[in-house]
Design a protein around this motif. Structure first.
Motif, PDB file in Angstrom:
ATOM      1  N   THR A 201       0.852  -1.192   0.000  1.00 39.36           N
ATOM      2  CA  THR A 201       0.000   0.000   0.000  1.00 39.36           C
ATOM      3  C   THR A 201       0.886   1.239   0.000  1.00 39.36           C
ATOM      4  OG1 THR A 201      -0.082   0.194   2.414  1.00 39.36           O
ATOM      5  CG2 THR A 201      -1.698  -1.275   1.356  1.00 39.36           C
ATOM      6  N   ASN A 202       0.261   2.422  -0.051  1.00 40.78           N
ATOM      7  CA  ASN A 202       1.044   3.660  -0.054  1.00 40.78           C
ATOM      8  C   ASN A 202       1.630   3.998   1.314  1.00 40.78           C
ATOM      9  OD1 ASN A 202      -1.245   4.393   1.306  1.00 40.78           O
ATOM     10  ND2 ASN A 202      -1.939   5.904  -0.205  1.00 40.78           N
ATOM     11  N   SER A 203       1.384   3.138   2.297  1.00 39.08           N
ATOM     12  CA  SER A 203       1.970   3.356   3.626  1.00 39.08           C
ATOM     13  C   SER A 203       3.184   2.463   3.864  1.00 39.08           C
ATOM     14  CB  SER A 203       0.921   3.086   4.715  1.00 39.08           C
ATOM     15  OG  SER A 203       0.493   1.739   4.680  1.00 39.08           O
ATOM     16  N   LEU A 204       3.708   1.878   2.807  1.00 37.87           N
ATOM     17  CA  LEU A 204       4.830   0.942   2.924  1.00 37.87           C
ATOM     18  C   LEU A 204       5.991   1.521   3.725  1.00 37.87           C
ATOM     19  CD1 LEU A 204       6.340  -1.692   2.156  1.00 37.87           C
ATOM     20  CD2 LEU A 204       7.061  -0.528   0.048  1.00 37.87           C
ATOM     21  N   LYS A 206       6.036   4.025   5.797  1.00 34.49           N
ATOM     22  CA  LYS A 206       5.707   4.677   7.061  1.00 34.49           C
ATOM     23  C   LYS A 206       6.022   3.744   8.230  1.00 34.49           C
ATOM     24  CE  LYS A 206       2.020   7.565   5.117  1.00 34.49           C
ATOM     25  NZ  LYS A 206       0.573   7.897   5.151  1.00 34.49           N
ATOM     26  N   ASN A 208       5.815   3.322  12.381  1.00 32.51           N
ATOM     27  CA  ASN A 208       5.182   3.781  13.617  1.00 32.51           C
ATOM     28  C   ASN A 208       6.089   3.439  14.801  1.00 32.51           C
ATOM     29  OD1 ASN A 208       3.579   4.455  15.776  1.00 32.51           O
ATOM     30  ND2 ASN A 208       1.970   2.944  15.347  1.00 32.51           N
ATOM     31  N   ASP A 256       3.299  -3.688  12.270  1.00 32.55           N
ATOM     32  CA  ASP A 256       3.083  -3.084  10.956  1.00 32.55           C
ATOM     33  C   ASP A 256       3.862  -3.841   9.877  1.00 32.55           C
ATOM     34  OD1 ASP A 256       1.377  -1.243  11.981  1.00 32.55           O
ATOM     35  OD2 ASP A 256       2.810   0.422  11.989  1.00 32.55           O
ATOM     36  N   ASP A 257       5.088  -4.243  10.204  1.00 33.46           N
ATOM     37  CA  ASP A 257       5.887  -5.003   9.239  1.00 33.46           C
ATOM     38  C   ASP A 257       5.240  -6.360   8.955  1.00 33.46           C
ATOM     39  OD1 ASP A 257       7.986  -3.031   9.102  1.00 33.46           O
ATOM     40  OD2 ASP A 257       8.631  -3.712  11.080  1.00 33.46           O
ATOM     41  N   LYS A 260       2.566  -5.783   6.532  1.00 35.49           N
ATOM     42  CA  LYS A 260       3.113  -5.513   5.191  1.00 35.49           C
ATOM     43  C   LYS A 260       3.550  -6.806   4.519  1.00 35.49           C
ATOM     44  CE  LYS A 260       4.438  -0.866   6.579  1.00 35.49           C
ATOM     45  NZ  LYS A 260       5.519   0.033   7.049  1.00 35.49           N
ATOM     46  N   ARG A 263       0.373  -8.536   3.407  1.00 38.05           N
ATOM     47  CA  ARG A 263      -0.137  -7.891   2.185  1.00 38.05           C
ATOM     48  C   ARG A 263       0.614  -8.426   0.961  1.00 38.05           C
ATOM     49  NH1 ARG A 263      -3.624  -3.799  -0.162  1.00 38.05           N
ATOM     50  NH2 ARG A 263      -2.737  -3.444  -2.219  1.00 38.05           N
TER      51      ARG A 263
END
Length: 297
Positions: A201-204, A206, A208, A256-257, A260, A263
C-alpha cells in the motif's frame, strides 16, 4: 538472465546438467586434517580395516578418534568451491572455451561457423546452449568423460537453480518460482487468500515508533523475507520494493511489518503463476529503461 534471453533469441538448444559429487573431483591443494569421532570411526574402519584400524585413538573417556588428511575438496571446506571452479574452467578451456571476464561462471566458445556455444554454471549446476543440438551434446559427452555421468535435462522446460524455465519457441523465455512462493504462503500462519492487487500500500515506508515489536514472530518474518528476496531477484522483480523495505526491518520488526508481509503474500497468492518474460529485439543494442516518479507541492 541475459544468457537465457540470448538462448531464446537465437532459438538455441538448451541442456541443464548436474555434476554429481563435483567437489570430490578436485584435489585439495593444502594440508587439511579432519577428525572423525565415535560411530563415524567405526564406519571408516569397516570400510578399510587395514588402513584405518591402527590409526584409531581412544581417549581416557573411551571416545574413539581418527585423524585423516583430506586428499580431495570436500563440501564445507572454504577453499573447495574455488578448487572446483579452477578444475571445471581448466576443462572448458581445454575444449576451446574462453571464460567471460565479467562473469567467471560463464564461458563461451566460437565455433568454426562463427556461432557461439555458452556454458553457464552455479557450483555444480551447468547450463549449456548452442543453436546446433549436436554441438551441445558433444560438450555434454566431453564433460561426462572427465567427471562421470551427469543428471541431464533436455527440451524447452528446465528447473535450474530454483527457477522453472520455459522456452515457448517464440523468442521469449518465461521464468517462474511458484514452489518457493507456495512455501512462503504455507509457512505464514494467517490466511492469505484474500486478493491484493498490489504488493504494498502507499503506507509501505511509514514506520510507527509506537508499534508493538515482534519477539516471537520476528524469526519467521526474517526467514520469509529472505526466501522472497531470493525469488524477487530471479523471477519476480515486481515486488522488489516492498521486499527491499522488509529486509531493512527484520532485526526490528513490529506489527506493521507483519501486516506488510501479509499484504505481499496476498498479492503473491493472487499472482502465483505470473512469469518473468524476457526477450531480446537486437543483440547488438543494449537498452536501459527506468521509471522516475516525483510529486510536486
Amino acid at each position: 538472465m541475459t544468457s537465457l534471453a540470448i538462448d531464446a533469441k537465437e532459438h538455441r538448444y538448451v541442456v541443464t546438467a548436474d555434476v554429481e559429487g563435483a567437489y570430490l573431483h578436485a584435489d585439495m591443494d593444502e594440508t587439511v586434517i579432519m577428525i572423525f569421532e565415535d560411530k563415524i570411526v567405526d564406519y571408516m574402519v569397516q570400510t578399510n580395516p587395514t588402513k584405518y584400524k591402527s590409526a584409531v585413538h581412544v581417549t581416557k573417556t573411551g571416545k574413539k578418534i581418527l585423524y585423516v588428511q583430506l586428499l580431495k575438496a570436500l563440501y564445507g571446506c572454504i577453499q573447495s568451491a574455488m578448487l572446483w571452479w579452477k578444475l571445471l574452467t581448466s576443462t572448458l578451456i581445454e575444449e576451446g572455451f574462453v571464460v567471460n571476464p565479467y562473469d567467471p561462471c560463464v564461458a563461451n566458445k566460437i565455433m568454426p561457423d562463427g556461432s557461439q556455444c555458452t556454458v553457464c554454471w552455479y557450483v555444480d549446476d551447468l547450463k549449456i546452449s548452442h543453436v546446433d543440438k549436436a554441438v551441445v551434446e558433444n560438450i555434454v559427452t566431453q564433460i561426462e568423460k572427465r567427471y562421470g555421468k551427469m543428471t541431464v535435462t533436455r527440451g524447452n522446460k528446465h528447473t535450474y537453480i530454483g527457477m522453472d524455465i520455459e522456452f515457448p519457441g517464440n523468442g521469449e523465455v518465461k521464468i517462474l518460482m511458484m514452489d518457493y512462493i507456495r512455501e512462503a504462503i504455507e509457512a505464514f500462519p494467517e490466511d492469505c487468500s484474500r486478493r491484493a492487487v498490489t504488493p504494498a500500500t502507499n503506507s509501505l515506508f511509514k514506520i510507527n515508533p509506537d508499534a508493538t515489536k515482534l519477539p516471537e514472530k520476528r524469526e519467521l518474518l526474517h526467514s520469509l523475507t529472505a526466501k522472497l528476496l531470493f525469488v524477487s531477484k530471479r523471477a519476480r522483480p515486481d515486488f522488489q520494493v516492498p521486499i527491499s523495505f522488509l529486509t531493512g526491518r527484520v532485526t526490528k520488526a513490529d506489527d506493521d511489518d507483519w501486516k506488510k508481509l501479509k499484504r505481499l503474500l496476498k498479492y503473491l497468492n493472487d499472482t502465483l503463476d505470473l512469469p518473468l518474460t524476457l526477450s531480446i529485439d537486437n543483440l547488438c543494442v543494449v537498452k536501459t529503461c527506468g521509471l522516475t516518479q516525483h510529486s510536486l507541492q
